[in-house]
Design an enzyme around this catalytic site. Structure first.
Site, PDB file in Angstrom:
ATOM      1  N   TYR A  24      -0.897  -7.922  -2.434  1.00 17.77           N
ATOM      2  CA  TYR A  24      -1.011  -7.039  -2.877  1.00 17.77           C
ATOM      3  C   TYR A  24      -1.838  -5.760  -2.542  1.00 17.77           C
ATOM      4  O   TYR A  24      -1.892  -4.586  -1.655  1.00 17.77           O
ATOM      5  CB  TYR A  24      -1.471  -6.672  -4.638  1.00 17.77           C
ATOM      6  CG  TYR A  24      -1.236  -4.709  -5.028  1.00 17.77           C
ATOM      7  CD1 TYR A  24      -0.472  -4.225  -4.692  1.00 17.77           C
ATOM      8  CD2 TYR A  24      -2.415  -4.002  -5.138  1.00 17.77           C
ATOM      9  CE1 TYR A  24      -0.248  -2.835  -4.620  1.00 17.77           C
ATOM     10  CE2 TYR A  24      -2.443  -3.221  -5.715  1.00 17.77           C
ATOM     11  CZ  TYR A  24      -1.611  -2.185  -5.493  1.00 17.77           C
ATOM     12  OH  TYR A  24      -0.907  -0.822  -6.051  1.00 17.77           O
ATOM     13  N   GLN A 127      -8.450  11.449  -6.565  1.00 22.21           N
ATOM     14  CA  GLN A 127      -7.086  11.512  -5.638  1.00 22.21           C
ATOM     15  C   GLN A 127      -6.492  11.940  -7.075  1.00 22.21           C
ATOM     16  O   GLN A 127      -6.106  11.256  -7.875  1.00 22.21           O
ATOM     17  CB  GLN A 127      -7.818  10.298  -4.514  1.00 22.21           C
ATOM     18  CG  GLN A 127      -5.844   9.905  -4.570  1.00 22.21           C
ATOM     19  CD  GLN A 127      -4.953   9.620  -5.069  1.00 22.21           C
ATOM     20  OE1 GLN A 127      -5.281   8.255  -5.628  1.00 22.21           O
ATOM     21  NE2 GLN A 127      -3.546   9.818  -5.389  1.00 22.21           N
ATOM     22  N   THR A 155      -2.842  13.211  -2.168  1.00 22.18           N
ATOM     23  CA  THR A 155      -1.933  11.857  -1.443  1.00 22.18           C
ATOM     24  C   THR A 155      -1.191  12.816  -1.247  1.00 22.18           C
ATOM     25  O   THR A 155       0.188  12.942  -2.540  1.00 22.18           O
ATOM     26  CB  THR A 155      -2.139  11.025  -1.985  1.00 22.18           C
ATOM     27  OG1 THR A 155      -3.295  10.372  -2.487  1.00 22.18           O
ATOM     28  CG2 THR A 155      -1.355   9.694  -1.134  1.00 22.18           C
ATOM     29  N   ARG A 164       7.472  -3.409  -0.405  1.00 18.56           N
ATOM     30  CA  ARG A 164       5.737  -3.808  -0.153  1.00 18.56           C
ATOM     31  C   ARG A 164       6.836  -5.813  -0.317  1.00 18.56           C
ATOM     32  O   ARG A 164       6.406  -6.108  -1.699  1.00 18.56           O
ATOM     33  CB  ARG A 164       5.058  -3.989  -0.955  1.00 18.56           C
ATOM     34  CG  ARG A 164       4.808  -2.515  -0.523  1.00 18.56           C
ATOM     35  CD  ARG A 164       3.277  -1.926  -0.486  1.00 18.56           C
ATOM     36  NE  ARG A 164       3.102  -0.654  -1.042  1.00 18.56           N
ATOM     37  CZ  ARG A 164       2.562   0.503  -2.200  1.00 18.56           C
ATOM     38  NH1 ARG A 164       1.911  -0.445  -2.782  1.00 18.56           N
ATOM     39  NH2 ARG A 164       2.499   1.821  -1.531  1.00 18.56           N
ATOM     40  N   LYS A 251      -3.743  14.818   1.808  1.00 20.05           N
ATOM     41  CA  LYS A 251      -4.279  12.908   2.567  1.00 20.05           C
ATOM     42  C   LYS A 251      -2.634  12.577   2.779  1.00 20.05           C
ATOM     43  O   LYS A 251      -1.848  12.348   1.508  1.00 20.05           O
ATOM     44  CB  LYS A 251      -4.897  11.721   1.459  1.00 20.05           C
ATOM     45  CG  LYS A 251      -5.098  10.377   2.040  1.00 20.05           C
ATOM     46  CD  LYS A 251      -5.517   9.230   0.876  1.00 20.05           C
ATOM     47  CE  LYS A 251      -6.162   7.993   1.193  1.00 20.05           C
ATOM     48  NZ  LYS A 251      -4.523   7.249   0.897  1.00 20.05           N
ATOM     49  N   HIS A 275      -1.433   5.199   4.491  1.00 15.59           N
ATOM     50  CA  HIS A 275      -1.599   4.556   3.840  1.00 15.59           C
ATOM     51  C   HIS A 275      -1.430   2.959   3.430  1.00 15.59           C
ATOM     52  O   HIS A 275      -1.638   2.430   3.141  1.00 15.59           O
ATOM     53  CB  HIS A 275      -0.487   4.910   2.709  1.00 15.59           C
ATOM     54  CG  HIS A 275      -0.424   5.447   1.151  1.00 15.59           C
ATOM     55  ND1 HIS A 275      -0.840   6.611   0.474  1.00 15.59           N
ATOM     56  CD2 HIS A 275      -0.658   3.814   0.494  1.00 15.59           C
ATOM     57  CE1 HIS A 275      -0.800   6.030  -0.971  1.00 15.59           C
ATOM     58  NE2 HIS A 275      -1.084   4.291  -0.818  1.00 15.59           N
TER      59      HIS A 275
END
Ligand code: FNR
Length: 376
Positions: A24, A127, A155, A164, A251, A275
């Site tokens: 991860y 964040q 973000t 992913r 971001k 990222h």
């Protein structure tokens, strides 16, 4: 554990963590092209070696958003950091503060901002993700204010979560994921003892008000999928700007046009970032995107950068490409997973030493002297 370079932490983290967590952290989106390019493009940046210039007195100190700091380095936001080490966000924040640096707490951290502020008082940044439920966002902003967060990192590169593929193979998601994670914990007893048993609760601290006590790992994955908001647009940022009067840092900027938009809405800073190659595979590496962005907006806001930074040398490269400060991502996560608070302290010491060598041998006496003139 013999650690002689920042890269050793990754190997140590791999040995200690159950595979679903290691992958991860380590993995990226799709075929991981951008993830690889982030690292490769940065390490391709060659520096000009300069010698015999009396480099006895050099200083790495700088200031970001009005705060003095000994290095232009910030620990960036990492979700579920507390799954990697017992109450991991607190350990990392303590190490950052001991080094005089800010720690950025993710929206989707294990420890809540309140828990971190109490256990690790210091320059904590918070964040925030774009969340469908705007009233909950407003509550999070109020908490950030109450807890004295020194900056808000907003973000914007996750209107949808990137795919992913490693996560499905590793047991983070996919078939039988919970059972596979239990099996992996059994075969990684140091992690199982430290985090699995003694690092509880494994809830997403900041999301407890909306997820309740059920905010565990499965809820995290589900929440990511259903609560990000693809309808967000630049106009919505006026609202954030009006709710937050401290430094606002956007971001996930990778294009000069977007950087100009960020300046136009009154942001104080941006993070040039993809990222860590975890969102859209195939986009530019940060190292390649950074120079044009810095040229476009550096006179109007503070340009920070991340993605691919693995050493103090990489920090210097990012500064030479136009950044005024650098966020660490996986670099601190590997160090924390491997060695907890002491690991992050050791990482930051190594980064400082590597920066010093790079500055000495490129003839840069101060952070302000690191610019494109040191590039070969
Ligand atoms: C992240 N990143 C991230 N960013 C953010 O804004 N909020 C978050 O919750 C997370 N979570 C997260 C988890 C993990 C495991 C990783 C590796 C990354 C992105 C992070 O802040 C940063 O942009 C990248 O990690 C930078 O790339 P490198 O330096 O890790 O290659």
């Amino acid at each position: 554990m013999i650690i002689s370079s920042t890269l050793d932490f990754r190997d140590a983290a791999r040995r200690r963590l159950p595979p679903f967590l290691f992958h991860y952290a380590d993995g990226g989106a799709y075929a991981e092209e951008t993830l690889r390019r982030n690292v490769a493009d940065l390490s391709d940046i060659a520096l000009r070696q300069r010698v015999l210039r009396n480099m006895e007195d050099i200083t790495l100190s700088t200031s970001l958003f009005g705060a003095a700091m000994p290095l232009p380095v910030v620990l960036g936001p990492i979700g579920i950091g507390g799954m990697f080490r017992r109450r991991g966000e607190i350990q990392a924040a303590r190490a950052a503060h001991r080094a005089g640096l800010p720690f950025t707490l993710s929206t989707v951290s294990i420890c809540s901002l309140t828990e971190v502020t109490k256990a690790a008082p210091g320059p904590n940044w918070f964040q925030l993700y774009v969340i469908r439920d705007r009233s909950f966002m407003r509550d999070l902003l109020a908490t950030a204010r109450e807890q004295g967060a020194k900056a808000l990192v907003f973000t914007v590169d996750m209107p949808v979560p990137g795919a992913r593929y490693r996560d499905a193979h590793s047991g983070m998601s996919g078939p039988y994921a919970p059972a596979r994670r239990v099996m992996q914990a059994v075969t990684h007893p140091r992690w199982a003892w430290d985090v699995g048993l003694n690092g509880r609760p494994h809830r997403l601290g900041n999301l407890e008000p909306v997820l309740g006590k059920a905010s565990g790992l499965n809820d995290y994955i589900g929440w990511l999928g259903s609560n990000f908001d693809p309808s967000i647009a630049w106009q919505d940022l006026d609202w954030i700007r009006s709710e937050w009067d401290g430094p606002l840092i956007i971001k996930g900027i990778l294009d000069p046009e977007d950087a100009r938009e960020a300046a136009a809405i009154g942001a104080d800073g941006i993070v040039v970032s993809n990222h860590g190659g975890r969102q859209l595979d195939g986009v530019l590496s940060s190292a390649r995107a950074l120079p044009a962005i810095a040229d476009a907006v550096r006179d109007r806001l503070t340009v920070l950068a991340d993605s691919g930074v693995r050493s103090g040398l990489d920090v210097v490269r990012m500064l030479a490409l136009g950044a005024q400060g650098v966020l660490l991502g996986r670099a601190w996560l590997y160090a924390m997973a491997a060695g907890g608070e002491a690991g992050v302290t050791q990482l930051l010491t190594l980064i400082e030493k590597e920066m010093r060598v790079a500055m000495t041998l490129t003839g840069a006496r101060s952070i302000g002297e690191i610019d494109r003139s040191i590039l070969a």
